[in-house]
Scaffold this motif. Structure first.
Motif, PDB file in Angstrom:
ATOM      1  N   LEU A   1      -9.527  -6.988  -7.040  1.00 26.56           N
ATOM      2  CA  LEU A   1      -8.229  -7.749  -7.757  1.00 26.56           C
ATOM      3  C   LEU A   1      -8.564  -9.243  -7.955  1.00 26.56           C
ATOM      4  CD1 LEU A   1      -5.252  -6.168  -6.437  1.00 26.56           C
ATOM      5  CD2 LEU A   1      -5.995  -6.081  -8.696  1.00 26.56           C
TER       6      LEU A   1
ATOM      7  N   LEU B   1      -9.713  -3.048  -2.485  1.00 24.50           N
ATOM      8  CA  LEU B   1      -8.738  -3.503  -3.838  1.00 24.50           C
ATOM      9  C   LEU B   1      -8.363  -5.040  -3.757  1.00 24.50           C
ATOM     10  CD1 LEU B   1      -6.879  -2.685  -5.989  1.00 24.50           C
ATOM     11  CD2 LEU B   1      -5.105  -2.198  -4.283  1.00 24.50           C
TER      12      LEU B   1
ATOM     13  N   LEU C   1       1.057   5.926  -7.547  1.00 19.95           N
ATOM     14  CA  LEU C   1      -0.035   6.639  -7.773  1.00 19.95           C
ATOM     15  C   LEU C   1       0.367   8.286  -7.946  1.00 19.95           C
ATOM     16  CD1 LEU C   1      -2.792   4.864  -5.999  1.00 19.95           C
ATOM     17  CD2 LEU C   1      -2.269   4.852  -8.598  1.00 19.95           C
TER      18      LEU C   1
ATOM     19  N   ASN D   1      -8.127  -6.598 -15.976  1.00 23.05           N
ATOM     20  CA  ASN D   1      -7.226  -5.777 -15.494  1.00 23.05           C
ATOM     21  C   ASN D   1      -8.059  -4.617 -14.699  1.00 23.05           C
ATOM     22  OD1 ASN D   1      -4.869  -6.761 -17.032  1.00 23.05           O
ATOM     23  ND2 ASN D   1      -5.605  -5.871 -18.847  1.00 23.05           N
ATOM     24  N   ILE D   2      -7.320  -4.142 -13.636  1.00 22.03           N
ATOM     25  CA  ILE D   2      -7.628  -3.163 -12.841  1.00 22.03           C
ATOM     26  C   ILE D   2      -6.902  -1.999 -13.027  1.00 22.03           C
ATOM     27  CG2 ILE D   2      -8.244  -2.380 -10.429  1.00 22.03           C
ATOM     28  CD1 ILE D   2     -10.043  -4.288 -11.662  1.00 22.03           C
ATOM     29  N   THR D   3      -7.233  -0.655 -13.166  1.00 21.61           N
ATOM     30  CA  THR D   3      -6.489   0.559 -13.302  1.00 21.61           C
ATOM     31  C   THR D   3      -7.083   1.177 -12.132  1.00 21.61           C
ATOM     32  OG1 THR D   3      -6.008   0.349 -15.757  1.00 21.61           O
ATOM     33  CG2 THR D   3      -6.044   2.443 -14.571  1.00 21.61           C
ATOM     34  N   VAL D   4      -6.126   1.886 -11.312  1.00 24.94           N
ATOM     35  CA  VAL D   4      -6.599   2.729 -10.224  1.00 24.94           C
ATOM     36  C   VAL D   4      -6.511   4.130 -10.622  1.00 24.94           C
ATOM     37  CG1 VAL D   4      -5.890   3.045  -7.850  1.00 24.94           C
ATOM     38  CG2 VAL D   4      -5.715   0.880  -8.634  1.00 24.94           C
ATOM     39  N   PHE D   5      -7.652   4.899 -10.343  1.00 23.67           N
ATOM     40  CA  PHE D   5      -7.750   6.264 -10.414  1.00 23.67           C
ATOM     41  C   PHE D   5      -7.723   7.017  -9.153  1.00 23.67           C
ATOM     42  CE2 PHE D   5      -9.615   4.486 -14.192  1.00 23.67           C
ATOM     43  CZ  PHE D   5      -8.767   4.845 -15.191  1.00 23.67           C
ATOM     44  N   THR D   6      -6.780   8.035  -8.786  1.00 25.42           N
ATOM     45  CA  THR D   6      -7.041   8.527  -7.591  1.00 25.42           C
ATOM     46  C   THR D   6      -7.722  10.160  -8.119  1.00 25.42           C
ATOM     47  OG1 THR D   6      -4.818   9.260  -7.818  1.00 25.42           O
ATOM     48  CG2 THR D   6      -5.264   7.186  -6.480  1.00 25.42           C
TER      49      THR D   6
ATOM     50  N   PHE E   1      -9.479   1.186   1.728  1.00 26.30           N
ATOM     51  CA  PHE E   1      -9.223   0.966   0.303  1.00 26.30           C
ATOM     52  C   PHE E   1      -8.483  -0.324  -0.044  1.00 26.30           C
ATOM     53  CE2 PHE E   1      -6.569   1.473  -3.501  1.00 26.30           C
ATOM     54  CZ  PHE E   1      -7.679   1.736  -4.500  1.00 26.30           C
TER      55      PHE E   1
ATOM     56  N   ASN F   1       0.939   3.947  -2.973  1.00 27.18           N
ATOM     57  CA  ASN F   1       0.659   5.391  -2.765  1.00 27.18           C
ATOM     58  C   ASN F   1       1.753   6.218  -3.506  1.00 27.18           C
ATOM     59  OD1 ASN F   1      -1.754   5.997  -1.171  1.00 27.18           O
ATOM     60  ND2 ASN F   1      -0.894   5.085   0.244  1.00 27.18           N
TER      61      ASN F   1
ATOM     62  N   LEU G   1       0.841  -1.116   0.073  1.00 25.94           N
ATOM     63  CA  LEU G   1       0.036   0.006   0.004  1.00 25.94           C
ATOM     64  C   LEU G   1       0.869   1.377   0.015  1.00 25.94           C
ATOM     65  CD1 LEU G   1      -2.882   1.397   0.048  1.00 25.94           C
ATOM     66  CD2 LEU G   1      -2.637   0.976   2.606  1.00 25.94           C
TER      67      LEU G   1
ATOM     68  N   ILE H   1      -2.126   3.559 -13.854  1.00 29.30           N
ATOM     69  CA  ILE H   1      -1.384   2.538 -13.272  1.00 29.30           C
ATOM     70  C   ILE H   1      -2.404   1.164 -13.113  1.00 29.30           C
ATOM     71  CG2 ILE H   1      -0.340   1.619 -10.987  1.00 29.30           C
ATOM     72  CD1 ILE H   1       1.268   3.664 -12.181  1.00 29.30           C
ATOM     73  N   THR H   2      -1.976   0.101 -13.881  1.00 26.02           N
ATOM     74  CA  THR H   2      -2.659  -1.077 -13.773  1.00 26.02           C
ATOM     75  C   THR H   2      -2.030  -2.061 -12.662  1.00 26.02           C
ATOM     76  OG1 THR H   2      -3.482  -0.764 -15.833  1.00 26.02           O
ATOM     77  CG2 THR H   2      -3.154  -2.983 -15.053  1.00 26.02           C
ATOM     78  N   VAL H   3      -2.759  -2.730 -11.841  1.00 25.42           N
ATOM     79  CA  VAL H   3      -2.061  -3.458 -10.890  1.00 25.42           C
ATOM     80  C   VAL H   3      -2.235  -5.005 -11.312  1.00 25.42           C
ATOM     81  CG1 VAL H   3      -2.347  -4.355  -8.366  1.00 25.42           C
ATOM     82  CG2 VAL H   3      -2.893  -1.849  -9.228  1.00 25.42           C
TER      83      VAL H   3
ATOM     84  N   LEU I   1      -4.102   6.364   0.348  1.00 20.93           N
ATOM     85  CA  LEU I   1      -5.033   5.577   0.255  1.00 20.93           C
ATOM     86  C   LEU I   1      -4.965   4.984   1.622  1.00 20.93           C
ATOM     87  CD1 LEU I   1      -4.614   4.334  -3.181  1.00 20.93           C
ATOM     88  CD2 LEU I   1      -6.523   5.634  -2.308  1.00 20.93           C
TER      89      LEU I   1
END
Lengths: 373, 373
Positions: free
Chosen positions: B113, B109, A113, B122-127, B105, A110, A106, A123-125, B101
């Motif tokens: 995932l 997440l 991001l 896929n997972i893209t994280v937006f902040t 969160f 952070n 995490l 960003i793709t995880v 985060l």
DNA sequence: CTGAAAGCGCTTACAG
DNA sequence: CTGAAAGCGCTTACAG
């Protein structure tokens, strides 16, 4: 035409959610152009092209902008990516340890991001279950969907280091093996361990037990080395005692419990130096269950300065690795490779910092006996 | 041709990292086809087409497969996405609260995932920094790079709820306002608060202070309502006491410190019911500083069952919201919308569960006095 | 200042 | 069983 309608009807029948089946098609440059009475290229020049934008007459320009707003035009990311051969997306690959991403991850996320935001990158995880088993999947991710990949604490055996595809740059954080062509980002864990153990010695501790990380990992070796060096520097080299725990709370719990079981009736060390914060938390649980107080009966030190160190009671003295900066740096290296180290050693090392909190005080006046659990 | 070479040289001069400048171009279907002496479509049929694959003769088929392996062919994600009009990627949008985060969160997440893995997404994280200020950015994410978006705890004022683009489905978790056309996933926080406060009452507590969440948020209201209902059910309605904290550790710290300042010399409540785990941790810090022991002097209850609840000392009694399952469900709703609720109320509610740990015991025999800080 | 052409890499009908 | 054509939406030269 008839098929279209029939297909649409079919969809409505199958999909209960109207929102889904009536999905409006997003407007394209051609749509905007058509609405204005101009070509798609002109629309492109105005809406997406940066320099070429000037070459359009002011009037057309305005009409294109208006029409685009009305149609809620958005450039299509896939088309753009295909054309430019880049996705403006970076991947972040980590192993889900015991089914979950942890506080260590995490912190890195952070930082990643934050930096990604600065460079307008997504960003793709990606999650893996085991580095060596899933190393092959890394190459699959490099199919145009990302422009670079960050490996978090990879453990990739020397024999498999040919996994890096030629066209997607990788960067690693805390890699356990050098991977050819991959810059690795580290913090100076040895110096950090030295610093934090020296802090304990400075408080008067002479009997410091180390709960080390998983055997064979670089981080484990470096922390152990720093621990040894600090003791040796204080002429306490012979007092070095080390039991293997791991990097999880459970491993810390188990290791300390086992040790206390074996040493019941003996004297308790005056301090524990734990492989990381999670291990320290496991120890704190066991100590609390045994009726021992932290820090009165025993001091305890973690490593990493994750969320957990700040939220434990008492708060943990720990060694901060600048995980956020390290994550941010990984992004920068992928986006601006010219910032990479010019030297041969493909390694970037961040300094660490001891964070002294409530879990460490002077050792108790009288030795504490290890209670029977 | 000459320009190509000059450009290449230029790149080498500018970019110190050879790896970057010599970037090999990935092989395409056309490359594979050419190598075999067959068209790109045949290669496509064998390598990527599922049904149509059979129509190729066994011999060609094998040669295509071999050549693809030799050239390390990977289907290009952008081209595929453009053609299929889907990216196999879902977005996860959250606000970075006070720059980071949090554990809440992280739980979500993990669930997202896990489910994404099952569906090959896929997972893209937006902040975002602020829901209302950045609501406009949500539409920008829907430019073909994602097929659906999950909003984590959105706070979008009623006037701005037209932000949902027509062509990308949204799902929310813990939305604070109903967003038209967006299914919201919740847990039964009111019942959860009732359950966990009833647990305290069952232990004998008669003086339970509630530290509530940020004013105006749904979660705050629901927890408060459950608290009230539990007290009323036990004929303790008049004892209800509630101070506003927030959802962060710091807010818990500040709120309790302020309360203790005002009430120094008075009697301490026998238990605290906190808006979430983070607030509970803040309270534990303040109590520890004041020399008060948890749970001996005062019991304490959190909410959410995040990482923090398991790693605090003592471990927190808390109310588990099944955040992982909720995250997983969000993915399922986007991938398989036919699993959505058929009813009008666009709401899915998960049950909660009280997790009793060490932070709650019977109230102390004698009233504890609030010390001066 | 503006448009027709070609191409990014893949796929889906359609012809043979 | 296999290939030529057209298109997904955008952009980059190139003509006018």
């Amino acid at each position: 035409m008839l098929e279209d309608i029939s297909a649409a009807l079919h969809q409505v029948a199958e999909m209960p959610r109207a929102r889904k089946s009536l999905k409006a098609k997003p407007a394209t440059l051609a749509d905007v152009g058509r609405a204005v009475g101009v070509s798609a290229m002109s629309a492109s020049a105005v809406l997406n092209g940066s320099r070429t934008s000037t070459r359009i007459s002011p009037e057309t320009r305005i009409r294109i902008l208006e029409e685009a707003a009305r149609l809620r035009y958005r450039p299509n990311a896939a088309a753009r990516a295909l054309n430019r051969r880049q996705m403006s997306t970076l991947g972040l690959a980590a192993v889900v340890d015991s089914g979950e991403l942890n506080a260590y991850f995490l912190e890195i996320l952070n930082g990643v991001l934050e930096a990604a935001g600065r460079f307008n990158q997504n960003i793709t995880v990606f999650t893996l279950h085991d580095w060596n088993l899933d190393a092959g999947r890394l190459a699959d991710f490099c199919d145009g969907r990302i422009d670079g990949l960050i490996l978090v604490a990879p453990v990739i055996s020397e024999t498999k280091t040919d996994i890096v595809p030629a066209h997607t740059p990788f960067v690693s954080l805390h890699s356990n093996n050098p991977i050819p062509g991959v810059i690795d980002i580290e913090s100076d864990e040895e110096a950090g361990a030295f610093e934090v153990v020296s802090h304990l010695i400075g408080l008067g501790h002479r009997d410091i037990l180390h709960l080390s990380g998983p055997e064979g990992m670089q981080g484990t070796k470096r922390r152990l080395a720093g621990y040894q060096r600090a003791l040796t520097a204080a002429r306490l080299g012979k007092t070095a005692k080390n039991i293997e725990a791991g990097f999880s709370t459970e491993s810390g719990r188990n290791a300390l419990r086992a040790w206390m079981g074996k040493n019941a009736g003996g004297t308790l060390p005056t301090a524990l130096f734990c492989a990381n914060d999670a291990v320290a938390l496991g120890c704190m649980e066991v100590l609390a269950q045994a009726g021992l107080r932290v820090p009165d009966d025993i001091s305890i030190v973690g490593f990493d300065d994750t969320l957990a160190a700040r939220t434990s009671t008492p708060q943990l003295t720990t060694l901060r690795q600048p995980l956020r900066q390290m994550g941010a740096r990984a992004v920068e290296l992928l986006i601006k490779p010219e910032t990479a180290p010019q030297t041969k050693g493909e390694l970037i090392v961040f300094p660490t910092q001891a964070i002294v909190r409530a879990s460490t005080v002077r050792p108790p006046a009288k030795p504490v006996i290890v209670p029977r659990l």
